[in-house]
Scaffold this motif. Structure first.
Motif, PDB file in Angstrom:
ATOM      1  N   GLU A  75     -22.703 -26.725  15.802  1.00  0.00           N
ATOM      2  CA  GLU A  75     -23.799 -25.903  16.372  1.00  0.00           C
ATOM      3  C   GLU A  75     -23.993 -25.883  18.053  1.00  0.00           C
ATOM      4  OE1 GLU A  75     -25.079 -23.771  14.355  1.00  0.00           O
ATOM      5  OE2 GLU A  75     -23.037 -24.040  13.164  1.00  0.00           O
ATOM      6  N   ALA A  76     -23.910 -27.305  18.687  1.00  0.00           N
ATOM      7  CA  ALA A  76     -24.614 -27.311  19.622  1.00  0.00           C
ATOM      8  C   ALA A  76     -23.295 -26.103  20.493  1.00  0.00           C
ATOM      9  CB  ALA A  76     -24.598 -29.148  19.663  1.00  0.00           C
ATOM     10  N   ALA A  77     -21.978 -26.456  20.188  1.00  0.00           N
ATOM     11  CA  ALA A  77     -21.130 -26.273  20.952  1.00  0.00           C
ATOM     12  C   ALA A  77     -21.553 -24.401  21.204  1.00  0.00           C
ATOM     13  CB  ALA A  77     -19.396 -26.181  21.005  1.00  0.00           C
ATOM     14  N   ARG A  78     -21.949 -23.997  19.612  1.00  0.00           N
ATOM     15  CA  ARG A  78     -22.440 -22.328  20.440  1.00  0.00           C
ATOM     16  C   ARG A  78     -23.277 -22.091  21.075  1.00  0.00           C
ATOM     17  NH1 ARG A  78     -21.294 -21.183  13.476  1.00  0.00           N
ATOM     18  NH2 ARG A  78     -19.267 -20.998  13.443  1.00  0.00           N
TER      19      ARG A  78
ATOM     20  N   PRO B 293     -19.953 -38.969   4.768  1.00  0.00           N
ATOM     21  CA  PRO B 293     -20.763 -37.785   4.844  1.00  0.00           C
ATOM     22  C   PRO B 293     -21.478 -38.285   6.315  1.00  0.00           C
ATOM     23  CG  PRO B 293     -21.177 -38.896   2.764  1.00  0.00           C
ATOM     24  CD  PRO B 293     -19.224 -39.722   3.391  1.00  0.00           C
ATOM     25  N   ALA B 294     -21.716 -39.442   7.182  1.00  0.00           N
ATOM     26  CA  ALA B 294     -21.962 -39.488   8.139  1.00  0.00           C
ATOM     27  C   ALA B 294     -20.849 -38.809   9.008  1.00  0.00           C
ATOM     28  CB  ALA B 294     -22.053 -40.668   9.024  1.00  0.00           C
ATOM     29  N   CYS B 295     -19.299 -38.658   8.839  1.00  0.00           N
ATOM     30  CA  CYS B 295     -18.917 -38.005   9.614  1.00  0.00           C
ATOM     31  C   CYS B 295     -19.718 -35.644   9.551  1.00  0.00           C
ATOM     32  CB  CYS B 295     -17.505 -38.319   9.530  1.00  0.00           C
ATOM     33  SG  CYS B 295     -16.999 -40.118  10.433  1.00  0.00           S
ATOM     34  N   GLU B 296     -19.494 -35.865   8.713  1.00  0.00           N
ATOM     35  CA  GLU B 296     -19.532 -34.720   8.228  1.00  0.00           C
ATOM     36  C   GLU B 296     -20.880 -34.321   9.075  1.00  0.00           C
ATOM     37  OE1 GLU B 296     -19.539 -33.786   4.095  1.00  0.00           O
ATOM     38  OE2 GLU B 296     -16.889 -33.618   4.034  1.00  0.00           O
ATOM     39  N   ARG B 297     -22.237 -34.586   8.890  1.00  0.00           N
ATOM     40  CA  ARG B 297     -23.080 -34.308   9.431  1.00  0.00           C
ATOM     41  C   ARG B 297     -23.066 -34.243  10.744  1.00  0.00           C
ATOM     42  NH1 ARG B 297     -27.891 -38.764   8.004  1.00  0.00           N
ATOM     43  NH2 ARG B 297     -27.217 -40.757   8.330  1.00  0.00           N
ATOM     44  N   ILE B 298     -22.222 -35.609  11.471  1.00  0.00           N
ATOM     45  CA  ILE B 298     -22.529 -35.271  12.685  1.00  0.00           C
ATOM     46  C   ILE B 298     -21.790 -35.047  13.718  1.00  0.00           C
ATOM     47  CG2 ILE B 298     -20.461 -36.889  13.672  1.00  0.00           C
ATOM     48  CD1 ILE B 298     -23.951 -37.225  15.297  1.00  0.00           C
TER      49      ILE B 298
ATOM     50  N   CYS C 172     -14.301 -34.534  11.546  1.00  0.00           N
ATOM     51  CA  CYS C 172     -14.778 -33.407  12.238  1.00  0.00           C
ATOM     52  C   CYS C 172     -13.692 -32.455  12.213  1.00  0.00           C
ATOM     53  CB  CYS C 172     -14.314 -34.176  13.342  1.00  0.00           C
ATOM     54  SG  CYS C 172     -15.738 -35.102  14.435  1.00  0.00           S
ATOM     55  N   ARG C 173     -12.310 -32.557  11.633  1.00  0.00           N
ATOM     56  CA  ARG C 173     -11.184 -31.676  11.800  1.00  0.00           C
ATOM     57  C   ARG C 173     -11.433 -30.571  10.297  1.00  0.00           C
ATOM     58  NH1 ARG C 173      -5.468 -34.309  11.970  1.00  0.00           N
ATOM     59  NH2 ARG C 173      -5.420 -34.059  14.742  1.00  0.00           N
ATOM     60  N   GLU C 174     -12.123 -31.402   9.767  1.00  0.00           N
ATOM     61  CA  GLU C 174     -12.647 -30.051   8.213  1.00  0.00           C
ATOM     62  C   GLU C 174     -13.295 -28.652   8.792  1.00  0.00           C
ATOM     63  OE1 GLU C 174     -13.210 -32.884   4.899  1.00  0.00           O
ATOM     64  OE2 GLU C 174     -10.912 -33.546   5.286  1.00  0.00           O
ATOM     65  N   VAL C 175     -14.638 -29.747   9.617  1.00  0.00           N
ATOM     66  CA  VAL C 175     -15.518 -29.589  10.178  1.00  0.00           C
ATOM     67  C   VAL C 175     -15.393 -28.139  11.022  1.00  0.00           C
ATOM     68  CG1 VAL C 175     -17.770 -28.894  11.352  1.00  0.00           C
ATOM     69  CG2 VAL C 175     -17.165 -30.961   8.818  1.00  0.00           C
ATOM     70  N   ALA C 176     -14.686 -28.189  12.274  1.00  0.00           N
ATOM     71  CA  ALA C 176     -13.944 -27.452  12.409  1.00  0.00           C
ATOM     72  C   ALA C 176     -13.608 -26.147  12.174  1.00  0.00           C
ATOM     73  CB  ALA C 176     -12.743 -27.851  13.615  1.00  0.00           C
ATOM     74  N   ALA C 177     -12.485 -26.366  10.731  1.00  0.00           N
ATOM     75  CA  ALA C 177     -12.000 -24.836  10.147  1.00  0.00           C
ATOM     76  C   ALA C 177     -13.075 -24.221  10.492  1.00  0.00           C
ATOM     77  CB  ALA C 177     -10.855 -25.989   9.159  1.00  0.00           C
ATOM     78  N   GLU C 178     -14.584 -24.644   9.970  1.00  0.00           N
ATOM     79  CA  GLU C 178     -15.443 -23.589   9.552  1.00  0.00           C
ATOM     80  C   GLU C 178     -16.173 -22.894  10.601  1.00  0.00           C
ATOM     81  OE1 GLU C 178     -17.822 -26.132   7.307  1.00  0.00           O
ATOM     82  OE2 GLU C 178     -17.150 -27.213   5.938  1.00  0.00           O
ATOM     83  N   HIS C 179     -15.549 -23.301  11.786  1.00  0.00           N
ATOM     84  CA  HIS C 179     -16.219 -22.707  13.202  1.00  0.00           C
ATOM     85  C   HIS C 179     -15.316 -22.431  14.088  1.00  0.00           C
ATOM     86  CE1 HIS C 179     -19.450 -26.131  11.849  1.00  0.00           C
ATOM     87  NE2 HIS C 179     -19.674 -24.867  12.484  1.00  0.00           N
TER      88      HIS C 179
ATOM     89  N   TYR D  15     -36.534 -43.934  10.193  1.00  0.00           N
ATOM     90  CA  TYR D  15     -36.183 -42.495  10.206  1.00  0.00           C
ATOM     91  C   TYR D  15     -34.201 -41.890   9.961  1.00  0.00           C
ATOM     92  CZ  TYR D  15     -40.789 -43.541  11.366  1.00  0.00           C
ATOM     93  OH  TYR D  15     -41.893 -44.615  10.468  1.00  0.00           O
ATOM     94  N   ASP D  16     -33.683 -42.326  10.030  1.00  0.00           N
ATOM     95  CA  ASP D  16     -32.526 -42.073   9.638  1.00  0.00           C
ATOM     96  C   ASP D  16     -31.996 -40.599  10.891  1.00  0.00           C
ATOM     97  OD1 ASP D  16     -29.579 -41.651   8.312  1.00  0.00           O
ATOM     98  OD2 ASP D  16     -30.176 -39.840   7.819  1.00  0.00           O
ATOM     99  N   LEU D  17     -32.149 -42.061  12.452  1.00  0.00           N
ATOM    100  CA  LEU D  17     -31.458 -40.809  13.400  1.00  0.00           C
ATOM    101  C   LEU D  17     -30.292 -40.545  13.295  1.00  0.00           C
ATOM    102  CD1 LEU D  17     -35.065 -42.311  15.664  1.00  0.00           C
ATOM    103  CD2 LEU D  17     -34.599 -40.501  13.736  1.00  0.00           C
ATOM    104  N   PHE D  18     -29.236 -40.008  13.202  1.00  0.00           N
ATOM    105  CA  PHE D  18     -28.223 -40.535  13.066  1.00  0.00           C
ATOM    106  C   PHE D  18     -27.355 -39.579  14.303  1.00  0.00           C
ATOM    107  CE2 PHE D  18     -28.917 -36.108  10.947  1.00  0.00           C
ATOM    108  CZ  PHE D  18     -27.855 -35.188  11.302  1.00  0.00           C
TER     109      PHE D  18
END
Length: 350
Positions: A169-172, A158-163, A198-205, A95-98
């Motif tokens: 989102e949890a931090a918000r 892709p796995a790094c981006e989604r986690i 993770c740094r790249e995703v951080a830049a979006e938040h 079930y791809d419980l990532f």
């Protein structure tokens, strides 16, 4: 009517899973909500009845469910022909419980090594350095000779981006702080990629405060100054180790809740094991299983905009906290309550 799968599992599962069900039923009734509990064969009992710890019948049923409660499994004690992938790994992969979300917070009434701890560890659950999760077929461990063992760890963008997105989102919804944990000074390509994505995703938040730590330093900081951290995002193996450390700092692994989830499915699974040495003696602490179930209900309720499910989860969590605050606890927390007595006390508070 909300349908929830129930996989009781091995060892103390027969005590703590019914405890979670009883608490959830009481909380749901207070919200005019009802559950349909779908009991499914799983674990050692399923080996005896179906010849497999995770029978096809169970998997077909889970295909039609978005939410289930998984008890602990004692796969180390299974017959040799069932010593391959653990039942949990079979389900997580199918079930791809990532995402594995593991909170650790101290409760009033529980003696904690770190009373200020209140963290959420967001663990990437599908890759990394665990051999049962990182290969398309077979294991990531192999032995070219009897005296040499090798392990392959896999990290993908892709796995790094989604986690990372799950973590931010949890931090918000918490204190808006994320700590990226890696070991890029040594594992430069693998955990370096994890850090960089993770740094790249951080830049979006930009509303979330971000820092980063090497995993060894992170373990030390959790012991010394746990109150400085909010959400910790890391790869599979590091997350497993840090979450056990955090659970003990909060008081006991017996209170360490956990869910495994994808974008559409969520599985409650306490962070601890089956503890066969105390099974059937009324000594098991049901808190982690109760709180894991509450986490699963909250996550599913939030995703489906079901306010009653979210409120049910809140009632469960509050009742557990109130019970512990009154010094009602099982032996691992220094109390004298049996599993059933603790469960009854939580239900009474609801």
């Amino acid at each position: 009517m909300t349908r929830v799968g129930v996989l009781t599992g091995d060892g103390i599962g027969a005590e703590i899973v019914p405890a979670a069900v009883a608490v959830a039923d009481a909380a749901a009734q207070a919200e005019d909500l009802a559950f349909e509990w779908v009991d499914l064969p799983f674990g050692r009992n399923a080996i005896e009845t179906h010849g497999d710890p995770v029978p096809d019948e169970t998997l077909r049923a889970l295909d039609d469910l978005d939410l289930w409660v998984l008890g602990p499994h004692d796969s180390a004690g299974y017959p040799p022909q069932h010593s391959g992938r653990t039942p949990g790994a079979v389900i997580r992969t199918r079930y791809d419980l990532f995402a594995n979300l593991r909170p650790a917070r101290a409760f009033h009434g529980v003696r904690a090594t770190a009373p200020s701890i209140d963290v959420l560890i967001v663990r990437e659950n599908s890759e990394g350095f665990y051999a049962d999760r990182n290969m398309f077929a077979g294991s990531g461990e192999f032995m070219p000779t009897p005296d040499v063992a090798l392990a392959v760890g896999m990290i993908s963008r892709p796995a790094c981006e989604r986690i990372a997105r799950v973590a931010f989102e949890a931090a918000r919804a918490r204190a808006s702080r994320v700590t990226i944990v890696h070991k890029a000074n040594v594992l430069r390509m693998t955990t370096g990629l994890f850090r960089d994505v993770c740094r790249e995703v951080a830049a979006e938040h930009p509303d979330v405060v971000v820092d980063e730590q090497h995993v060894d330093a992170m373990a030390a900081h959790l012991v010394r100054r746990p109150g400085d951290f909010d959400v910790i995002v890391t790869e599979n193996l590091f997350g497993d180790i840090l979450s056990d450390l955090a659970g003990e700092l909060a008081g006991s692994l017996g209170i360490a809740a956990s869910v495994n989830c994808s974008d559409t499915k969520v599985m409650a699974q306490a962070a601890h094991g089956a503890a066969p040495d105390i099974a059937g003696r009324g000594l098991a602490n049901p808190v982690a299983m109760i709180l894991s179930t509450a986490m699963a209900l909250r996550r599913h309720g939030t995703a489906s905009a079901d306010g009653a499910l979210v409120a049910t989860a809140g009632r469960m969590e509050a009742a557990v906290a109130d019970t512990l605050a009154e010094s009602i606890a099982t032996a691992d927390l220094g109390g004298t309550a049996t599993t059933q007595a603790f469960t009854d006390a939580v239900v009474a508070r609801i």
